[in-house]
Design an enzyme around this catalytic site. Structure first.
Site, PDB file in Angstrom:
ATOM      1  N   GLU A 164      54.918  29.311  38.918  1.00 12.03           N
ATOM      2  CA  GLU A 164      54.053  30.077  38.012  1.00 12.03           C
ATOM      3  C   GLU A 164      54.663  30.056  36.610  1.00 12.03           C
ATOM      4  O   GLU A 164      55.817  30.405  36.436  1.00 12.03           O
ATOM      5  CB  GLU A 164      53.902  31.511  38.520  1.00 12.03           C
ATOM      6  N   GLY A 169      50.016  36.788  39.785  1.00 13.50           N
ATOM      7  CA  GLY A 169      48.761  37.544  39.809  1.00 13.50           C
ATOM      8  C   GLY A 169      47.683  36.877  38.978  1.00 13.50           C
ATOM      9  O   GLY A 169      46.501  37.179  39.125  1.00 13.50           O
ATOM     10  N   GLY A 170      48.096  35.975  38.074  1.00 12.07           N
ATOM     11  CA  GLY A 170      47.135  35.176  37.323  1.00 12.07           C
ATOM     12  C   GLY A 170      46.236  35.998  36.418  1.00 12.07           C
ATOM     13  O   GLY A 170      46.579  37.102  35.987  1.00 12.07           O
ATOM     14  N   THR A 171      45.071  35.419  36.147  1.00 10.35           N
ATOM     15  CA  THR A 171      44.139  36.010  35.186  1.00 10.35           C
ATOM     16  C   THR A 171      43.656  37.380  35.633  1.00 10.35           C
ATOM     17  O   THR A 171      43.587  38.322  34.830  1.00 10.35           O
ATOM     18  CB  THR A 171      42.915  35.079  35.034  1.00 10.35           C
ATOM     19  N   CYS A 172      43.293  37.489  36.889  1.00 16.23           N
ATOM     20  CA  CYS A 172      42.637  38.708  37.366  1.00 16.23           C
ATOM     21  C   CYS A 172      43.465  39.937  37.024  1.00 16.23           C
ATOM     22  O   CYS A 172      42.992  40.870  36.383  1.00 16.23           O
ATOM     23  CB  CYS A 172      42.412  38.610  38.868  1.00 16.23           C
ATOM     24  N   HIS A 231      20.502  60.788  52.803  1.00 16.50           N
ATOM     25  CA  HIS A 231      19.837  61.296  51.601  1.00 16.50           C
ATOM     26  C   HIS A 231      20.765  62.273  50.905  1.00 16.50           C
ATOM     27  O   HIS A 231      21.415  63.066  51.577  1.00 16.50           O
ATOM     28  CB  HIS A 231      18.538  62.010  51.986  1.00 16.50           C
TER      29      HIS A 231
HETATM   30  C1  LIG Z   1      38.010  39.206  30.766  1.00 11.57           C
HETATM   31  C2  LIG Z   1      37.805  38.752  32.175  1.00 11.57           C
HETATM   32  C3  LIG Z   1      37.261  39.619  33.105  1.00 11.57           C
HETATM   33  C4  LIG Z   1      37.078  39.219  34.421  1.00 11.57           C
HETATM   34  N1  LIG Z   1      36.518  40.105  35.291  1.00 11.57           N
HETATM   35  C5  LIG Z   1      36.322  39.738  36.578  1.00 11.57           C
HETATM   36  C6  LIG Z   1      35.781  40.653  37.519  1.00 11.57           C
HETATM   37  O1  LIG Z   1      35.468  41.801  37.189  1.00 11.57           O
HETATM   38  N2  LIG Z   1      35.631  40.244  38.794  1.00 11.57           N
HETATM   39  C7  LIG Z   1      35.965  38.982  39.202  1.00 11.57           C
HETATM   40  O2  LIG Z   1      35.801  38.664  40.380  1.00 11.57           O
HETATM   41  N3  LIG Z   1      36.471  38.076  38.321  1.00 11.57           N
HETATM   42  C8  LIG Z   1      36.667  38.430  37.032  1.00 11.57           C
HETATM   43  N4  LIG Z   1      37.219  37.528  36.158  1.00 11.57           N
HETATM   44  C9  LIG Z   1      37.553  36.167  36.646  1.00 11.57           C
HETATM   45  C10 LIG Z   1      38.859  36.194  37.434  1.00 11.57           C
HETATM   46  O3  LIG Z   1      39.886  36.727  36.650  1.00 11.57           O
HETATM   47  C11 LIG Z   1      39.243  34.793  37.954  1.00 11.57           C
HETATM   48  O4  LIG Z   1      38.134  34.204  38.536  1.00 11.57           O
HETATM   49  C12 LIG Z   1      40.345  34.977  38.973  1.00 11.57           C
HETATM   50  O5  LIG Z   1      41.525  35.396  38.340  1.00 11.57           O
HETATM   51  C13 LIG Z   1      40.628  33.730  39.820  1.00 11.57           C
HETATM   52  O6  LIG Z   1      41.488  32.894  39.180  1.00 11.57           O
HETATM   53  P1  LIG Z   1      42.304  31.753  39.918  1.00 11.57           P
HETATM   54  O7  LIG Z   1      42.799  32.231  41.238  1.00 11.57           O
HETATM   55  O8  LIG Z   1      41.511  30.534  39.894  1.00 11.57           O
HETATM   56  O9  LIG Z   1      43.529  31.539  38.935  1.00 11.57           O
HETATM   57  P2  LIG Z   1      44.211  32.517  37.915  1.00 11.57           P
HETATM   58  O10 LIG Z   1      44.148  33.925  38.376  1.00 11.57           O
HETATM   59  O11 LIG Z   1      43.666  32.226  36.569  1.00 11.57           O
HETATM   60  O12 LIG Z   1      45.729  32.072  38.007  1.00 11.57           O
HETATM   61  C14 LIG Z   1      46.160  30.819  37.586  1.00 11.57           C
HETATM   62  C15 LIG Z   1      47.654  30.885  37.319  1.00 11.57           C
HETATM   63  O13 LIG Z   1      48.155  29.569  37.170  1.00 11.57           O
HETATM   64  C16 LIG Z   1      49.171  29.581  36.170  1.00 11.57           C
HETATM   65  N5  LIG Z   1      49.312  28.205  35.673  1.00 11.57           N
HETATM   66  C17 LIG Z   1      48.425  27.471  34.983  1.00 11.57           C
HETATM   67  N6  LIG Z   1      48.896  26.219  34.767  1.00 11.57           N
HETATM   68  C18 LIG Z   1      50.131  26.170  35.340  1.00 11.57           C
HETATM   69  C19 LIG Z   1      51.113  25.156  35.464  1.00 11.57           C
HETATM   70  N7  LIG Z   1      50.936  23.940  34.948  1.00 11.57           N
HETATM   71  N8  LIG Z   1      52.261  25.471  36.111  1.00 11.57           N
HETATM   72  C20 LIG Z   1      52.462  26.694  36.640  1.00 11.57           C
HETATM   73  N9  LIG Z   1      51.549  27.690  36.559  1.00 11.57           N
HETATM   74  C21 LIG Z   1      50.390  27.435  35.925  1.00 11.57           C
HETATM   75  C22 LIG Z   1      48.630  30.563  35.141  1.00 11.57           C
HETATM   76  O14 LIG Z   1      49.673  31.077  34.355  1.00 11.57           O
HETATM   77  C23 LIG Z   1      47.998  31.625  36.041  1.00 11.57           C
HETATM   78  O15 LIG Z   1      48.896  32.668  36.338  1.00 11.57           O
HETATM   79  C24 LIG Z   1      37.444  37.910  34.828  1.00 11.57           C
HETATM   80  C25 LIG Z   1      38.003  37.024  33.905  1.00 11.57           C
HETATM   81  C26 LIG Z   1      38.183  37.438  32.594  1.00 11.57           C
HETATM   82  C27 LIG Z   1      38.795  36.480  31.614  1.00 11.57           C
END
Ligand SMILES: Cc1cc2nc3c(=O)[nH]c(=O)nc-3n(C[C@H](O)[C@H](O)[C@H](O)COP(=O)(O)OP(=O)(O)OC[C@H]3O[C@@H](n4cnc5c(N)ncnc54)[C@H](O)[C@@H]3O)c2cc1C
Length: 469
Positions: A42, A47-50, A454
């Protein structure tokens, strides 16, 4: 245990997982519990984007915005509240604390997981079974494995708009770090990020203008639902410009952002104090050096997979947002389930026929399950549509939140529910009830005639389906 071949300084694992997103996190521990040696790489935070920039922070701040909104409406309920002040630094602090606690919980679980080596660094392919990692401490390491899982997610798309590089602009991550409520927020893009943040900042006290290129906001939704959303947002005091293209942007003499737009009435300038660019997201694949492994991509660099999430290269999988398609946390988590079933449980799981469900966290929420009416018609279904305004729902009237509409799409031949859009109080929860009914292949008549408590919102499904009589 991973083996190190000292001469070549290569560490061999059973699996390398790139990106600690919503699929690879649970996958890493599932594989390790099954006895695999696992490297989870990572580059930023687990925990990534979420957890860090998406669902968790945005929904935490949206909760603060709802409190401001409800406090302003106190008098409607006979409750006097006085003047309402929003302290964005405290809203931000609350958000940061929740993110921090989710993130550290995640990280601790991974660090304690036996069989998982968490490596903080950026990974890239150097062959179909080999990955090089630029570790965040400055070192480099070389890993190999028979199985590699890509879960690297997406990031905000930047816009090729003349002048954009010369004015300060925000994206979905940086807008949540503001310490003061913007006087006037211009939002470029009317997708779910644009409308959620637009309404949130309106409730914090900003003037808000949403500029949307197409004829409706939330372009994946049925037009009638998008119209209802627009009515709600406009009633909240948000200006929405549809069929309007951003042409260029500049800073005016007073330091305001001047956005030149081309809309139905020709060219004009919209001015604001801040600009949020919310025009979609692009996959994090550009640093992965996918060519070294021969992995095929499509459209902006998304990784191509089949219904079992396998790439064209045997042993390499892609999960979550990076493979394209609906980008939601629960989709990414479900991708994990598919891979786990096929690799560890001798299963035959696939993404085929996966029913989509999601919630747009405007207030009231838009809960969506399955097909829209338009999709159902495009697929050739003979469609019946149940529709009922939320103002007919006793519960919504009692809590004085009667905005929105319930809509369900039914197959006229089989009476099966094909999809639903619940724009209303707790719409995401009500849509989930419908999703469960769809999973059990219940006909709409079963919900029409179900005894439900209800006065709940779910009870309104009786009346919704009675509209088909
Ligand atoms: C503002 C916002 C609000 C959102 N609200 C919702 C919601 O309410 N409900 C919902 O279901 N979804 C929501 N989403 C979408 C949701 O966040 C993503 O769909 C979810 O996080 C799934 O992502 P993922 O598992 O594909 O990867 P991610 O969670 O994006 O994780 C990818 C990880 O890979 C890492 N990475 C990338 N490239 C490399 C590399 N070369 N080497 C090592 N690590 C790397 C990154 O740092 C990141 O930590 C929202 C998104 C945003 C931007």
């Amino acid at each position: 245990m991973p083996m190190t071949e000292r001469d070549e300084e290569v560490t061999k694992y059973d699996a390398i997982l790139i990106g600690a997103g919503q699929a690879n996190n649970p996958l890493s521990t599932a594989l390790a519990e099954a006895g695999w040696s696992v490297a989870l790489v990572e580059r930023e935070h687990v925990g990534g984007t979420c957890i860090n920039e998406g669902c968790t922070p945005s929904k935490t701040m949206i909760a603060s915005a709802r409190v401001a909104h409800m406090a302003r409406r106190g008098a409607n309920y006979g409750v006097e509240t006085g003047s309402i002040e929003v302290d964005l630094t405290r809203v931000r602090e609350r958000k940061r604390n929740i993110v921090k606690s989710f993130r550290s919980g995640n990280r601790q679980r991974l660090e304690e997981a036996e069989g998982v080596d968490l490596l903080m660094g950026e990974a890239r392919f150097i062959g179909p079974k080999s990955v090089e990692v630029d570790v965040n401490d400055g070192s480099t390491c070389h890993l190999t494995a028979e199985k590699i899982f890509i879960n690297t997610g997406q990031r905000p798309r930047s816009l090729d708009l003349p002048g954009l590089d010369d004015v300060p602009s925000l994206n979905s991550t940086t807008v949540m770090e503001l310490g003061e409520v913007p006087e006037h927020l211009l939002v470029l893009g009317g997708g779910y990020v644009g409308v959620e943040f637009g309404q949130m900042f309106r409730r914090f006290g900003s003037e808000v203008t949403i500029v949307q290129r197409s004829a409706q906001v939330l372009s994946h939704e049925d037009a009638d639902i998008a119209e209802e959303v627009i009515d709600i947002l406009r009633e909240d005091g948000i200006e929405i410009l549809l069929n309007t293209d951003a042409v260029r942007v500049e800073e005016d003499a007073q330091g305001a952002v001047a956005l030149h737009v081309d809309g139905p009435d020709g060219e004009s300038v919209v001015k604001g104090s801040h600009l949020l660019v919310a025009v979609g997201r692009v996959p994090n694949t550009e640093h992965l050096n996918l060519e070294a492994a021969g992995i095929e991509t499509y459209h902006h660099g998304y990784v191509k997979v089949n219904e079992r999430l396998e790439t064209n290269v045997p042993g390499i999988y892609a999960l979550g947002d990076v493979k394209g398609g609906p980008a939601f946390t629960h989709v990414s988590y479900d991708d994990f389930r598919i891979v786990r079933a096929n690799l560890l449980e001798d299963g035959d799981a696939s993404t085929d026929d996966r029913t989509l469900i999601y919630t747009v966290f405007i207030d009231p929420q838009l809960g969506r399950a399955g097909l829209t009416e338009e999709m159902a018609r495009d697929r050739g279904y003979d469609v019946r549509v149940a529709r009922m305004p939320m103002s007919h729902v006793a519960r919504a009237l009692e809590v004085d939140e009667p905005r929105g509409v319930m809509k369900a799409v039914v197959d006229a031949e089989t009476d099966q529910i094909l999809g639903a859009a619940i724009l209303g109080l707790e719409g995401g929860e009500v849509a989930s009830v419908l999703r469960v009914a769809m999973m059990g292949n219940l006909s709409y008549t079963a919900l029409r005639d179900a005894m439900l408590p209800h006065p709940t919102l779910a009870e309104a499904l009786n009346n919704l389906f009675m509209t088909l009589e």
